[in-house]
Design a protein around this motif. Structure first.
Motif, PDB file in Angstrom:
ATOM      1  N   PHE A 587     -76.024 -88.901 -52.252  1.00 22.18           N
ATOM      2  CA  PHE A 587     -75.269 -89.708 -52.536  1.00 22.18           C
ATOM      3  C   PHE A 587     -75.125 -90.846 -51.544  1.00 22.18           C
ATOM      4  CE2 PHE A 587     -73.944 -85.416 -53.737  1.00 22.18           C
ATOM      5  CZ  PHE A 587     -74.023 -85.858 -55.252  1.00 22.18           C
ATOM      6  N   ASP A 588     -75.934 -91.274 -50.722  1.00 26.21           N
ATOM      7  CA  ASP A 588     -75.974 -92.489 -49.904  1.00 26.21           C
ATOM      8  C   ASP A 588     -75.958 -93.751 -50.722  1.00 26.21           C
ATOM      9  OD1 ASP A 588     -75.774 -90.847 -47.639  1.00 26.21           O
ATOM     10  OD2 ASP A 588     -77.948 -90.978 -46.981  1.00 26.21           O
ATOM     11  N   ASP A 589     -75.257 -94.722 -50.241  1.00 25.43           N
ATOM     12  CA  ASP A 589     -75.222 -96.034 -50.695  1.00 25.43           C
ATOM     13  C   ASP A 589     -74.882 -96.150 -52.442  1.00 25.43           C
ATOM     14  OD1 ASP A 589     -76.057 -97.174 -48.651  1.00 25.43           O
ATOM     15  OD2 ASP A 589     -78.112 -96.858 -48.842  1.00 25.43           O
ATOM     16  N   ASP A 590     -74.282 -95.040 -52.885  1.00 29.47           N
ATOM     17  CA  ASP A 590     -73.700 -94.891 -54.366  1.00 29.47           C
ATOM     18  C   ASP A 590     -72.396 -95.758 -54.305  1.00 29.47           C
ATOM     19  OD1 ASP A 590     -72.104 -93.062 -53.138  1.00 29.47           O
ATOM     20  OD2 ASP A 590     -72.372 -91.613 -54.609  1.00 29.47           O
ATOM     21  N   GLU A 591     -71.834 -95.910 -55.363  1.00 27.88           N
ATOM     22  CA  GLU A 591     -70.481 -96.432 -55.371  1.00 27.88           C
ATOM     23  C   GLU A 591     -69.387 -96.068 -54.897  1.00 27.88           C
ATOM     24  OE1 GLU A 591     -69.054 -96.879 -59.510  1.00 27.88           O
ATOM     25  OE2 GLU A 591     -70.026 -94.979 -60.260  1.00 27.88           O
ATOM     26  N   ASP A 593     -69.853 -94.268 -51.908  1.00 25.27           N
ATOM     27  CA  ASP A 593     -70.006 -94.034 -50.519  1.00 25.27           C
ATOM     28  C   ASP A 593     -68.943 -94.867 -49.657  1.00 25.27           C
ATOM     29  OD1 ASP A 593     -71.078 -93.451 -47.976  1.00 25.27           O
ATOM     30  OD2 ASP A 593     -73.068 -94.144 -48.401  1.00 25.27           O
ATOM     31  N   ARG A 597     -69.574 -98.446 -47.591  1.00 25.20           N
ATOM     32  CA  ARG A 597     -68.729 -99.637 -48.618  1.00 25.20           C
ATOM     33  C   ARG A 597     -67.395 -99.724 -47.983  1.00 25.20           C
ATOM     34  NH1 ARG A 597     -70.991-100.883 -53.541  1.00 25.20           N
ATOM     35  NH2 ARG A 597     -72.929 -99.696 -54.049  1.00 25.20           N
TER      36      ARG A 597
END
Length: 805
Positions: A587-591, A593, A597
């Motif tokens: 789930f790295d760099d998903d909306e 994270d 972010r």
């Protein structure tokens, strides 16, 4: 005075079955006669045992004068017996416990609010109160007992209230002087609490277990006052000792172990039942033995820790040697039985926890006995110091044959520290004897296969002599319970240690504070040395600062240390990278994270089940129309001509971003009008050729339909030629139909069936060969028609003999 035979074991505690509250006569329980004057209230400071009060009596309210301590002055109140909280935390049982405990709490609170004289009348003459207090001491949950209080905060609060009220009641019962006006003569107080069994040895032991943690000083003053005012309790304790020792002998007997200290030298009879071992004892009985041992050891340790004056009584009965022998014989067998046998996991864990707790408490009991009977008088500089030193050395020498007990004792309370204290207090101590003891300690560690936390140096005595004075409490450390061979479980109060390796390969445990203390001590004496060099020397010599300083000053360092720079700085520890920077997740760099972010769309996040929009809100939402409006507005305006203004730069082609098409254009046929001179009719130009399916793509059915259509067209044309015939000949029509049928079958590839004639001529005139063959063919092919294969099945039955031929 109670005889030692009256003390038995009940509910895993040493209790007195004759414990009761005696019905006291008015003038006998005080030990003196009642004063003759009556009818006046004492105005001076009179003790309670000499005080008289005047109060109304009877229906007419006549006044009468009674002693302040009289059965008639007792309030009629029934105190309920205590019941422990439910273990499983069932709501119904918890509610019942709360209701029952509420009555007890209110009664005890009422009792504590009574004045001094009323309180003592209720305590002395109310048997239900004593039963209530005894039930709490007997059934209140101990430290290791399971309870359901964690699941019910209300039950936990109620248990704490009762616990506090019971302790306050016993504390007030042990106080003979509450104030200058409210007090009891000490001699009379001693007779009241002793003759009425308000306090006895089992009660005092239970009080130490239940209230010793957190109230040790207050409890010590209470018990000290009881023993000081009534010395007969020392005699009761002396008579209780055989019963306490009998507890350990009984456990050994149940485990099938014959001890030399039991005193039972009678030979066994041939018909005597064979003793069971710990491996063969039933599960419930083994659990009771472990519980019995744990409760007894915990009780004794709490009593000696709270009231050290009782250590001399235990020492007189040779309890220390009995305890070490029991430890050496019973504990290994019980541990082996718990580990090897197949028990329920929760039961096995509880038994193992109680055995480890018992080991720790037995070692602490031995240390308390040695400390208060030998070490403390030595440190205080008593007159018989030599005799105390001799007793301590004899006790240590007696421990040498109990290898396991000696190793565990030295692990919690190092014997080298005690010998160091002896050498400081008595410099003429025999070094040969102390060296023999230290070597015996080393051999005990090797016997049990354990590694010491700190490797002992070769010269314990010299190192011990150079130490400064230290307090005795430094040697009181929490112990460890061995889980498996080579694996240890530290106590709850143990420090978090850093494992390091010494010069002989033994694993040393040093906390960060101790390591910094060693560095600062060496740097104070040798400030020119670097911390890195000092650390290397400490690791080389097993973290013995004295040995490091001695070898540095005498220049006797090992060759590996001589090669090092003495000003070497302390190595910098490389900090480990952050976990977030090295983690890897799908789930790295998903909306969502949050680690990468700074802002998240909070409208996409909700708690619990999402509340969807209603149907009306969905229908009224015209956002999608607004989103499409801009797209369709681009097609709304059509510009046929684009005016181009005069550009001063002269670049008209690029004025609106439009470039001319520069590709070569083939204009060969631009002047020729192709097809203009063809003579085409108007119908040919307007009518399109009908679509026909290619023959390759036609199916069999379509082909047949096409052929039939063609035949019909031919017939129509043929009939159109002969329109003058009104009625055609039927024979001709049949021939035509037969011809069309034959043509169709030939196109399909089907052979026409041969002509068949089965009628033949009249009977008796013979038949031709063709007729005979046709009849035979018909007979063989009957099954294709309406006969349903009856002929063939009849032949089959006949061939198998089922039908007589």
């Amino acid at each position: 005075m109670k005889s030692p035979q009256t003390y038995v074991k009940t509910k895993n505690k040493v209790v007195d079955p004759t414990r009761r509250v005696a019905a006291v006569d008015t003038g006998m329980y005080l030990g003196k006669s009642v004063p003759t004057w009556a009818g006046e209230m004492a105005c001076a400071k009179v003790p309670l045992d000499e005080l008289h009060v005047t109060e109304p009596f009877g229906p007419q309210g006549k006044e009468r004068t009674l002693p302040a301590l009289h059965p008639d002055r007792k309030e009629e109140r029934c105190f309920l017996a205590y019941k422990p909280p439910p273990e499983d935390g069932t709501p119904v049982l918890v509610e019942e416990f709360l209701e029952h405990a509420q009555f007890i709490s209110e009664d005890l609170e009422w009792l504590l609010a009574l004045p001094h004289d009323k309180f003592w009348c209720q305590v002395v003459f109310d048997e239900s109160l004593q039963r209530c207090l005894d039930s709490y001491l007997r059934h209140a949950p101990r430290g290791l007992d399971p309870s359901g209080l964690s699941s019910s905060p209300a039950a936990a609060d109620m248990q704490r209230n009762i616990h506090r009220f019971v302790f306050m009641v016993f504390l007030r019962m042990a106080t003979h002087k509450e104030s200058k006006e409210n007090f009891i003569t000490p001699e009379v107080f001693a007779e009241i609490i002793y003759n009425n069994y308000l306090f006895d040895i089992p009660k005092i032991l239970d009080l130490c277990v239940l209230f010793g943690k957190g109230n040790s000083q207050l409890l010590h003053k209470m018990i000290e006052n009881i023993f000081t005012q009534q010395p007969s309790y020392y005699g009761d304790l002396d008579e209780t000792m055989p019963s306490i020792i009998q507890v350990f002998d009984m456990i050994l007997q149940k485990c099938g172990i014959q001890s030399e200290n039991t005193g039972n030298s009678q030979p066994l009879k041939l018909n005597a039942n064979k003793c069971l071992t710990a491996m063969a004892v039933p599960e419930e009985e083994l659990a009771d033995l472990v519980l019995y041992m744990c409760d007894t050891c915990t009780t004794i340790q709490s009593f000696l820790d709270t009231f050290p004056e009782a250590c001399s009584t235990f020492k007189q009965h040779n309890f220390l040697n009995r305890l070490s022998s029991f430890y050496e014989l019973a504990v290994p067998d019980l541990e082996k039985a718990v580990k090897k046998r197949n028990f329920n996991r929760s039961v096995q864990e509880d038994m193992w926890r109680r055995i480890s707790h018992s080991r720790k408490k037995m070692v602490e009991i031995a240390h308390l006995l040695l400390q208060h009977t030998c070490l403390q008088p030595i440190l205080e500089g008593s007159e018989n110091m030599v005799s105390y030193i001799e007793d301590l050395l004899q006790d240590f020498t007696a421990f040498l044959q109990e290898k396991r007990f000696l190793a565990d004792y030295d692990e919690q309370f190092p014997i080298a520290d005690d010998i160091s204290l002896l050498q400081q207090a008595f410099p003429h101590l025999d070094d040969t004897r102390t060296s023999y003891l230290l070597q015996g300690v080393e051999s005990s560690w090797e016997f049990v296969g354990k590694k010491r936390s700190f490797p002992s140096s070769a010269n314990h005595s010299t190192g011990a002599k150079s130490k400064t004075g230290r307090d005795l409490a430094l040697s009181q450390k929490e112990g460890a319970g061995v889980l498996e061979d080579g694996e240890e479980m530290r106590g709850a109060e143990a420090m978090t240690d850093i494992p390091r390796k010494g010069d002989n390969g033994a694993v040393c445990t040093l906390s960060a504070g101790e390591l910094e203390s060693l560095l600062s001590n060496i740097r104070d004496l040798l400030p020119d040395l670097g911390e890195g060099f000092i650390l290397a020397c400490l690791e080389e010599y097993g973290y013995n600062s004295e040995l490091v300083i001695n070898n540095i000053l005498e220049d006797k360092l090992s060759p590996s240390l001589d090669k090092l720079d003495r000003a070497m700085a302390r190595p910098v520890k490389n900090e480990l990278p952050a976990v977030l920077s090295t983690r890897s997740n799908v789930f790295d760099d998903d909306e969502f994270d949050v680690f990468n972010r700074d802002r998240l769309d909070m409208s996409r996040i909700w708690k619990g089940r999402r509340q969807r929009e209603s149907v009306c809100a969905t229908l009224n939402d015209k956002q999608h129309i607004e989103e499409q409006r801009a797209r369709y507005q681009a097609y709304q305006t059509v510009v046929d001509e684009i005016p181009i203004a005069n550009d001063p730069s002269g670049d008209r082609d690029n004025a609106f971003g439009m470039d001319d098409y520069e590709d070569e254009y083939d204009d060969t046929y631009d002047i020729n009008q192709i097809g203009a001179n063809d003579l085409d009719e108007e119908d040919e130009l307007l009518n399109r050729r009908p679509f026909t399916t290619p023959q390759v793509l036609r199916t069999g059915k379509q082909a047949r339909e096409n052929y039939e259509n063609e035949d019909e067209e031919e017939e129509d044309k043929y009939e159109a030629v002969k329109k003058d015939h009104f009625i055609q000949d039927p024979a001709v029509l049949r021939e035509r139909a037969e011809a069309r049928r034959a043509a169709m079958q030939s196109r399909k590839g089907c052979r026409p069936p041969p002509a068949s004639n089965v009628e033949g001529g009249p009977k008796g005139r013979g038949q031709t060969q063709e007729i005979i063959l046709d009849r035979r063919r018909k007979e063989a092919n009957k099954n294709r028609g309406a006969n349903h294969n009856r002929r063939m099945m009849a032949d089959r039955k006949r061939n198998k003999g089922m039908i007589p031929s």
